[in-house]
Design an enzyme around this catalytic site. Structure first.
Site, PDB file in Angstrom:
ATOM      1  N   ASN A  12      22.438  -0.173  -1.446  1.00 25.12           N
ATOM      2  CA  ASN A  12      22.040   1.446  -1.849  1.00 25.12           C
ATOM      3  C   ASN A  12      23.846   1.706  -0.864  1.00 25.12           C
ATOM      4  OD1 ASN A  12      22.118   4.205  -1.589  1.00 25.12           O
ATOM      5  ND2 ASN A  12      20.541   4.451  -0.245  1.00 25.12           N
ATOM      6  N   TRP A  13      24.917   1.651  -1.868  1.00 22.76           N
ATOM      7  CA  TRP A  13      25.936   2.109  -0.701  1.00 22.76           C
ATOM      8  C   TRP A  13      25.798   3.783  -0.722  1.00 22.76           C
ATOM      9  CZ3 TRP A  13      31.525   0.070  -2.875  1.00 22.76           C
ATOM     10  CH2 TRP A  13      31.363  -1.496  -2.826  1.00 22.76           C
ATOM     11  N   LYS A  14      24.950   4.934  -0.729  1.00 23.77           N
ATOM     12  CA  LYS A  14      25.586   6.119  -0.753  1.00 23.77           C
ATOM     13  C   LYS A  14      26.443   6.514  -0.848  1.00 23.77           C
ATOM     14  CE  LYS A  14      21.718   5.468   2.765  1.00 23.77           C
ATOM     15  NZ  LYS A  14      20.939   5.641   3.868  1.00 23.77           N
ATOM     16  N   HIS A  97      15.159   8.920  -3.300  1.00 24.88           N
ATOM     17  CA  HIS A  97      15.250   8.887  -1.661  1.00 24.88           C
ATOM     18  C   HIS A  97      14.561   9.409  -0.736  1.00 24.88           C
ATOM     19  CE1 HIS A  97      17.805   7.941   2.153  1.00 24.88           C
ATOM     20  NE2 HIS A  97      17.405   6.225   1.271  1.00 24.88           N
ATOM     21  N   GLU A  99      16.368  10.207   1.497  1.00 25.64           N
ATOM     22  CA  GLU A  99      17.942  11.616   1.753  1.00 25.64           C
ATOM     23  C   GLU A  99      17.893  12.986   0.704  1.00 25.64           C
ATOM     24  OE1 GLU A  99      21.041   9.100   2.290  1.00 25.64           O
ATOM     25  OE2 GLU A  99      20.397   8.453   3.942  1.00 25.64           O
ATOM     26  N   GLU A 167      10.475   2.999   2.326  1.00 25.03           N
ATOM     27  CA  GLU A 167      11.424   3.479   3.962  1.00 25.03           C
ATOM     28  C   GLU A 167      10.916   4.489   4.853  1.00 25.03           C
ATOM     29  OE1 GLU A 167      15.548   2.237   2.058  1.00 25.03           O
ATOM     30  OE2 GLU A 167      15.431   4.306   1.228  1.00 25.03           O
ATOM     31  N   GLY A 173      18.635   4.208   9.087  1.00 23.90           N
ATOM     32  CA  GLY A 173      20.340   4.471   9.895  1.00 23.90           C
ATOM     33  C   GLY A 173      20.015   4.783  10.844  1.00 23.90           C
ATOM     34  N   SER A 212      17.779   0.625   7.939  1.00 24.66           N
ATOM     35  CA  SER A 212      18.117  -0.137   9.011  1.00 24.66           C
ATOM     36  C   SER A 212      17.833  -1.592   9.250  1.00 24.66           C
ATOM     37  CB  SER A 212      17.227   0.004  10.159  1.00 24.66           C
ATOM     38  OG  SER A 212      18.002   1.136  11.311  1.00 24.66           O
ATOM     39  N   GLY A 233      20.896  -0.068   3.374  1.00 20.77           N
ATOM     40  CA  GLY A 233      22.302   1.076   3.461  1.00 20.77           C
ATOM     41  C   GLY A 233      23.457   0.240   3.969  1.00 20.77           C
ATOM     42  N   GLY A 234      23.791   0.694   5.000  1.00 23.51           N
ATOM     43  CA  GLY A 234      25.048   1.090   5.714  1.00 23.51           C
ATOM     44  C   GLY A 234      25.100  -0.882   6.462  1.00 23.51           C
TER      45      GLY A 234
END
Ligand code: PGA
Length: 251
Positions: A12-14, A97, A99, A167, A173, A212, A233-234
């Site tokens: 997930n590149w956001k 998600h 966010e 999640e 993150g 994470s 993610g990251g």
């Protein structure tokens, strides 16, 4: 432990990535043979979806989007429908998600409608659920996640058009992850809830863990019963890190 379903490692590149990021996708495609036991999915921002889908066509790497509107078309400035995403070449879309639930006030019902829109367009919906730190501290994790599954997952979905991602909001993150036992407990609950909601005898729906996930902790997480992959993610922004996670999927 061998899995009942083929694990999915989704990136997930956001809100990250510019045209130059195509080279990162190229590196993932080039290295995908290092992860023979997982399906690979990259979800770039909407601006890159069409270019990524064109580049990944015919390779082992699939492309997804990060959100869709519930309507097929119409007066919704700035929004993108599932049909448009399908037209751009994606096969998956993340919905709900945390966010988006927080930044755009998306309720379980909105998330359910978006998952239905994905199905209408022939896409697989990745429905995200997860408790906040306050929920966990209050001992409400299983209640909260159970309610999110009941409200966000459309009835009649199947392994062919649904993936669920657990999640925990406080793990996203932050570099902090729940214990193996905690993940196991929530995935067990999700598996149970899904088996009551989906049609009898259907294939098990993949349940991903997210929050994470890194190359140095993924092995323990991916080994857990009912963890059928990861939403990353990251660590998905770098091809080598993403591939290292995918390569850790047990045979
Ligand atoms: P993270 O994000 O891996 O950076 O924690 C996961 C996600 O939000 O999907």
């Amino acid at each position: 432990m061998a899995k009942m379903t083929r694990p999915l490692i989704a990136g997930n590149w956001k809100m990250n990535g510019l045209a130059g990021s195509l080279s990162e996708l190229d590196a993932i495609i080039a290295g995908s043979s290092s992860a023979p036991f997982a399906d690979l999915l990259v979800c770039p921002p909407a601006t890159l979806v069409a270019a990524f889908a064109a580049r990944a066509k015919g390779t082992g790497v699939m492309i997804g989007a990060q959100d869709c509107h519930m309507a097929p078309c119409g007066p919704h400035t700035g929004d993108i429908s599932a049909e448009m995403l399908r037209d751009a070449g994606v096969s998956f879309v993340i919905v709900g998600h945390s966010e988006r639930r927080a930044d755009h006030h998306e309720s379980d019902e909105i998330v359910r409608q978006k998952a239905l829109a994905a199905h209408r367009a022939g896409l697989t919906a990745i429905v995200c659920v997860g408790e906040t730190k306050a929920d966990r501290d209050a001992g409400n994790t299983l209640d909260v996640v159970g309610r999110q599954i009941s409200g966000s997952v459309p009835d009649g979905a199947s392994a062919a058009n649904l993936v669920v991602a657990y999640e925990p909001v406080w793990a996203i993150g932050t570099g902090v992850t729940p214990t193996v036992r905690d993940v196991e407990q929530v995935h067990e609950l999700i598996n149970l809830k899904l088996s009551m909601k989906l049609s009898i005898g259907s294939q098990p729906v993949r349940i991903l863990y997210g929050g994470s996930v890194k190359s140095n902790n993924c092995k323990d997480l991916l080994d857990i019963l009912h963890v059928d992959g990861a939403l990353v993610g990251g660590a998905s922004l770098n091809a080598a890190d993403f591939l290292a996670i995918a390569a850790a999927v047990p045979k």
